[in-house]
Design a protein around this motif. Structure first.
Motif, PDB file in Angstrom:
ATOM      1  N   ALA A 203      41.697  35.500 -53.748  1.00 33.75           N
ATOM      2  CA  ALA A 203      42.073  35.335 -54.922  1.00 33.75           C
ATOM      3  C   ALA A 203      40.880  34.917 -56.097  1.00 33.75           C
ATOM      4  O   ALA A 203      40.834  35.267 -57.179  1.00 33.75           O
ATOM      5  CB  ALA A 203      43.049  33.939 -55.306  1.00 33.75           C
ATOM      6  N   ARG A 204      39.803  34.231 -55.633  1.00 37.21           N
ATOM      7  CA  ARG A 204      38.706  34.313 -56.123  1.00 37.21           C
ATOM      8  C   ARG A 204      37.706  35.417 -56.176  1.00 37.21           C
ATOM      9  O   ARG A 204      36.624  35.407 -56.712  1.00 37.21           O
ATOM     10  CB  ARG A 204      37.822  32.963 -55.514  1.00 37.21           C
ATOM     11  CG  ARG A 204      38.408  31.660 -56.074  1.00 37.21           C
ATOM     12  CD  ARG A 204      37.571  30.525 -55.653  1.00 37.21           C
ATOM     13  NE  ARG A 204      37.310  30.285 -54.295  1.00 37.21           N
ATOM     14  CZ  ARG A 204      38.220  29.323 -53.823  1.00 37.21           C
ATOM     15  NH1 ARG A 204      38.935  28.867 -54.306  1.00 37.21           N
ATOM     16  NH2 ARG A 204      38.219  29.343 -52.410  1.00 37.21           N
ATOM     17  N   GLY A 205      38.009  36.258 -55.395  1.00 36.63           N
ATOM     18  CA  GLY A 205      37.180  37.668 -55.292  1.00 36.63           C
ATOM     19  C   GLY A 205      36.054  37.591 -54.471  1.00 36.63           C
ATOM     20  O   GLY A 205      35.149  38.289 -54.487  1.00 36.63           O
ATOM     21  N   GLU A 206      36.193  36.637 -53.351  1.00 37.50           N
ATOM     22  CA  GLU A 206      35.217  36.424 -52.535  1.00 37.50           C
ATOM     23  C   GLU A 206      35.659  36.728 -51.154  1.00 37.50           C
ATOM     24  O   GLU A 206      36.900  36.960 -50.744  1.00 37.50           O
ATOM     25  CB  GLU A 206      35.099  34.886 -52.366  1.00 37.50           C
ATOM     26  CG  GLU A 206      34.286  34.318 -53.628  1.00 37.50           C
ATOM     27  CD  GLU A 206      32.902  34.609 -54.129  1.00 37.50           C
ATOM     28  OE1 GLU A 206      32.274  35.148 -53.199  1.00 37.50           O
ATOM     29  OE2 GLU A 206      32.532  34.727 -55.056  1.00 37.50           O
ATOM     30  N   PRO A 207      34.670  36.953 -50.243  1.00 40.68           N
ATOM     31  CA  PRO A 207      35.166  37.378 -48.726  1.00 40.68           C
ATOM     32  C   PRO A 207      35.619  36.115 -48.187  1.00 40.68           C
ATOM     33  O   PRO A 207      34.956  34.748 -48.368  1.00 40.68           O
ATOM     34  CB  PRO A 207      33.797  37.897 -48.054  1.00 40.68           C
ATOM     35  CG  PRO A 207      32.749  37.494 -48.887  1.00 40.68           C
ATOM     36  CD  PRO A 207      33.198  37.119 -50.609  1.00 40.68           C
ATOM     37  N   HIS A 312      54.313  41.025 -44.726  1.00 41.62           N
ATOM     38  CA  HIS A 312      55.259  40.264 -45.742  1.00 41.62           C
ATOM     39  C   HIS A 312      54.547  39.517 -46.747  1.00 41.62           C
ATOM     40  O   HIS A 312      55.082  39.435 -47.962  1.00 41.62           O
ATOM     41  CB  HIS A 312      56.094  39.499 -44.849  1.00 41.62           C
ATOM     42  CG  HIS A 312      57.325  38.750 -45.632  1.00 41.62           C
ATOM     43  ND1 HIS A 312      57.229  37.687 -46.455  1.00 41.62           N
ATOM     44  CD2 HIS A 312      58.550  39.335 -45.934  1.00 41.62           C
ATOM     45  CE1 HIS A 312      58.513  37.364 -47.068  1.00 41.62           C
ATOM     46  NE2 HIS A 312      59.517  38.357 -46.653  1.00 41.62           N
ATOM     47  N   MET A 313      53.626  38.584 -46.340  1.00 42.04           N
ATOM     48  CA  MET A 313      52.712  37.772 -47.354  1.00 42.04           C
ATOM     49  C   MET A 313      52.116  38.580 -48.448  1.00 42.04           C
ATOM     50  O   MET A 313      52.014  38.317 -49.403  1.00 42.04           O
ATOM     51  CB  MET A 313      51.920  37.050 -46.450  1.00 42.04           C
ATOM     52  CG  MET A 313      51.245  35.833 -47.407  1.00 42.04           C
ATOM     53  SD  MET A 313      52.551  34.594 -47.926  1.00 42.04           S
ATOM     54  CE  MET A 313      51.483  33.716 -49.058  1.00 42.04           C
ATOM     55  N   SER A 314      51.599  39.927 -47.971  1.00 45.37           N
ATOM     56  CA  SER A 314      50.869  40.564 -48.930  1.00 45.37           C
ATOM     57  C   SER A 314      51.859  41.129 -49.987  1.00 45.37           C
ATOM     58  O   SER A 314      51.522  40.935 -51.331  1.00 45.37           O
ATOM     59  CB  SER A 314      50.288  42.045 -48.113  1.00 45.37           C
ATOM     60  OG  SER A 314      49.970  43.048 -49.029  1.00 45.37           O
ATOM     61  N   GLY A 315      52.972  41.377 -49.741  1.00 45.21           N
ATOM     62  CA  GLY A 315      54.208  41.575 -50.932  1.00 45.21           C
ATOM     63  C   GLY A 315      54.321  40.481 -51.708  1.00 45.21           C
ATOM     64  O   GLY A 315      54.540  40.755 -53.129  1.00 45.21           O
ATOM     65  N   TRP A 316      54.616  39.318 -51.213  1.00 42.29           N
ATOM     66  CA  TRP A 316      54.822  38.041 -51.764  1.00 42.29           C
ATOM     67  C   TRP A 316      53.549  37.943 -52.481  1.00 42.29           C
ATOM     68  O   TRP A 316      53.694  37.520 -53.981  1.00 42.29           O
ATOM     69  CB  TRP A 316      55.095  36.973 -50.905  1.00 42.29           C
ATOM     70  CG  TRP A 316      55.217  35.612 -51.624  1.00 42.29           C
ATOM     71  CD1 TRP A 316      56.568  35.264 -51.645  1.00 42.29           C
ATOM     72  CD2 TRP A 316      54.727  34.525 -52.089  1.00 42.29           C
ATOM     73  NE1 TRP A 316      56.747  34.142 -52.412  1.00 42.29           N
ATOM     74  CE2 TRP A 316      55.264  33.421 -52.659  1.00 42.29           C
ATOM     75  CE3 TRP A 316      53.206  34.547 -52.105  1.00 42.29           C
ATOM     76  CZ2 TRP A 316      54.960  32.370 -53.062  1.00 42.29           C
ATOM     77  CZ3 TRP A 316      52.681  33.218 -52.786  1.00 42.29           C
ATOM     78  CH2 TRP A 316      53.652  32.462 -53.019  1.00 42.29           C
ATOM     79  N   TRP A 317      52.232  37.829 -51.937  1.00 39.70           N
ATOM     80  CA  TRP A 317      50.805  37.834 -53.052  1.00 39.70           C
ATOM     81  C   TRP A 317      50.933  38.520 -53.986  1.00 39.70           C
ATOM     82  O   TRP A 317      50.478  37.878 -55.191  1.00 39.70           O
ATOM     83  CB  TRP A 317      49.884  37.876 -52.009  1.00 39.70           C
ATOM     84  CG  TRP A 317      48.664  37.336 -52.284  1.00 39.70           C
ATOM     85  CD1 TRP A 317      48.165  36.019 -52.852  1.00 39.70           C
ATOM     86  CD2 TRP A 317      47.467  38.238 -52.670  1.00 39.70           C
ATOM     87  NE1 TRP A 317      46.733  35.858 -53.147  1.00 39.70           N
ATOM     88  CE2 TRP A 317      46.364  37.186 -53.124  1.00 39.70           C
ATOM     89  CE3 TRP A 317      47.161  39.661 -52.566  1.00 39.70           C
ATOM     90  CZ2 TRP A 317      45.002  37.548 -53.384  1.00 39.70           C
ATOM     91  CZ3 TRP A 317      45.787  39.845 -52.954  1.00 39.70           C
ATOM     92  CH2 TRP A 317      44.839  39.045 -53.361  1.00 39.70           C
ATOM     93  N   MET A 318      51.302  39.608 -54.130  1.00 39.80           N
ATOM     94  CA  MET A 318      51.117  40.672 -55.382  1.00 39.80           C
ATOM     95  C   MET A 318      52.080  40.190 -56.323  1.00 39.80           C
ATOM     96  O   MET A 318      51.626  40.254 -57.543  1.00 39.80           O
ATOM     97  CB  MET A 318      51.510  41.875 -54.892  1.00 39.80           C
ATOM     98  CG  MET A 318      50.620  42.647 -53.913  1.00 39.80           C
ATOM     99  SD  MET A 318      48.988  42.849 -54.445  1.00 39.80           S
ATOM    100  CE  MET A 318      49.021  44.140 -55.610  1.00 39.80           C
ATOM    101  N   GLN A 319      53.125  39.407 -56.082  1.00 42.85           N
ATOM    102  CA  GLN A 319      53.993  38.990 -57.142  1.00 42.85           C
ATOM    103  C   GLN A 319      53.598  37.598 -57.717  1.00 42.85           C
ATOM    104  O   GLN A 319      53.955  37.154 -59.024  1.00 42.85           O
ATOM    105  CB  GLN A 319      55.534  38.998 -56.658  1.00 42.85           C
ATOM    106  CG  GLN A 319      55.859  40.407 -56.250  1.00 42.85           C
ATOM    107  CD  GLN A 319      57.297  40.319 -55.738  1.00 42.85           C
ATOM    108  OE1 GLN A 319      58.244  39.507 -56.300  1.00 42.85           O
ATOM    109  NE2 GLN A 319      57.861  41.201 -54.870  1.00 42.85           N
TER     110      GLN A 319
END
Length: 324
Positions: A203-207, A312-319
């Motif tokens: 979320a911070r744009g970091e690796p 599943h978490m990818s979809g949740w994270w996008m929202q």
């Protein structure tokens, strides 16, 4: 059913609430904090089934008045999930919230005719036994070490003893290393999962640079919530204690790599010796939890493994990226 979740707006509480609402139950969330903004949006379709009550877990009179309204089941989920720093500064609060606050709630539950009480405990209750056994089942002797682990084990024994003394229908579940939707850190939770920390870096744009592989029998919060819902609905559980885990160990590194593969530009890997990482490993390695009891009695198995939970978490994270 009418179900009240203490600690209901917390990480695990929100997942349990979502599972129960989806199954048609009426749910009351009792917590010192209001419903997070993102959860308020997600639960919009359940407004008629959902009630949120803001209050302290130590407010005995208010809780008794609330239970007087009549509930079929209680989930005891309010807890201070403490790491070393919280333990050094808040020992009395850990014991008060995780153990002593349960006593009047359990007494009120008996007086008000609550059908079932489910206490959310932790795999930390096994303590040092986790290094002495290859697999931890519900009969494995516990050796809790930290104050958090001691408090969770004590909460289990308190619930079990009340069941014996009052004839109450109470049980406890030991949750393995939980991660997933609605996880967040705060004053009562300073041990975020590696998955949460990985997403925070993204979320911070970091690796996401991990100090170790993070091998555990991780359990996705959605799976844990479905298991708790199943135990609430069960007519006559055969046991008073159940492990809830994926039953298989895999690494947080593997999970982070699977998540990053779904989002070009993200990177998750082990930190090189010269690199600094802000991601922390919490707790020592331990044996995985056996889930044979849940499987044999209810046919329950975790649906989300490493790849499935990452997707599943990818979809949740996008929202809900703002929630991380």
């Amino acid at each position: 059913m009418k179900i009240i979740i203490f600690g209901g707006t917390g990480f695990v509480g929100l997942n349990v609430a979502e599972a129960l609402l989806a199954r048609g139950h009426n749910v009351t969330l009792y917590d010192r904090k209001q419903l997070p903004e993102g959860a308020d949006r997600s639960f919009a379709n359940y407004r008629e089934q959902l009630t949120v009550v803001q209050g302290e877990i130590t407010d005995v009179e208010r809780i008794d008045a609330l239970l007087k309204q009549g509930f079929d089941a209680i989930v005891l989920g309010a807890a201070i999930t403490a790491g070393d720093q919280l333990e050094r500064t808040n020992i009395s609060a850990i014991l008060e919230v995780n153990v002593m606050a349960q006593v009047p709630i359990l007494g009120a539950a008996v007086r008000r005719g609550v059908r079932r009480v489910v206490n959310l405990s932790s795999a930390s209750a096994y303590g040092a036994a986790g290094q002495r056994y290859e697999v931890l089942d519900e009969e494995t002797p516990c050796d809790p070490v930290s104050f958090y682990a001691i408090s969770k084990f004590t909460s289990e024994r308190s619930v079990a003893r009340l069941a014996e003394l009052r004839g109450a229908d109470c049980l406890s579940v030991r949750l393995s290393a939980v991660f997933g939707p609605w996880e967040r850190i705060g004053k009562v939770r300073d041990t975020p999962s590696l998955q949460f920390q990985i997403l925070a870096e993204f979320a911070r744009g970091e690796p996401a640079l991990l100090p170790g592989r993070g091998m555990k029998d991780w359990i996705y919060a959605v799976d844990a919530a479905e298991a708790v819902a199943m135990l609430i609905e069960a007519e006559r559980p055969q046991h008073r204690l159940y492990n809830i885990s994926s039953g298989a160990a895999w690494s947080a590194l593997q999970w982070g790599e699977a998540f990053a593969a779904l989002h070009p530009g993200l990177e998750c890997r082990l930190a090189r010796p010269e690199e600094k990482t802000f991601i922390q490993l919490h707790g020592s390695d331990r044996a995985p939890l056996s889930v044979a009891r849940m499987a044999d009695e209810f046919g329950w198995r975790a649906r989300f493994g490493c790849a499935e939970s990452a997707a599943h978490m990818s979809g949740w994270w996008m929202q809900h990226r703002e929630a991380i």
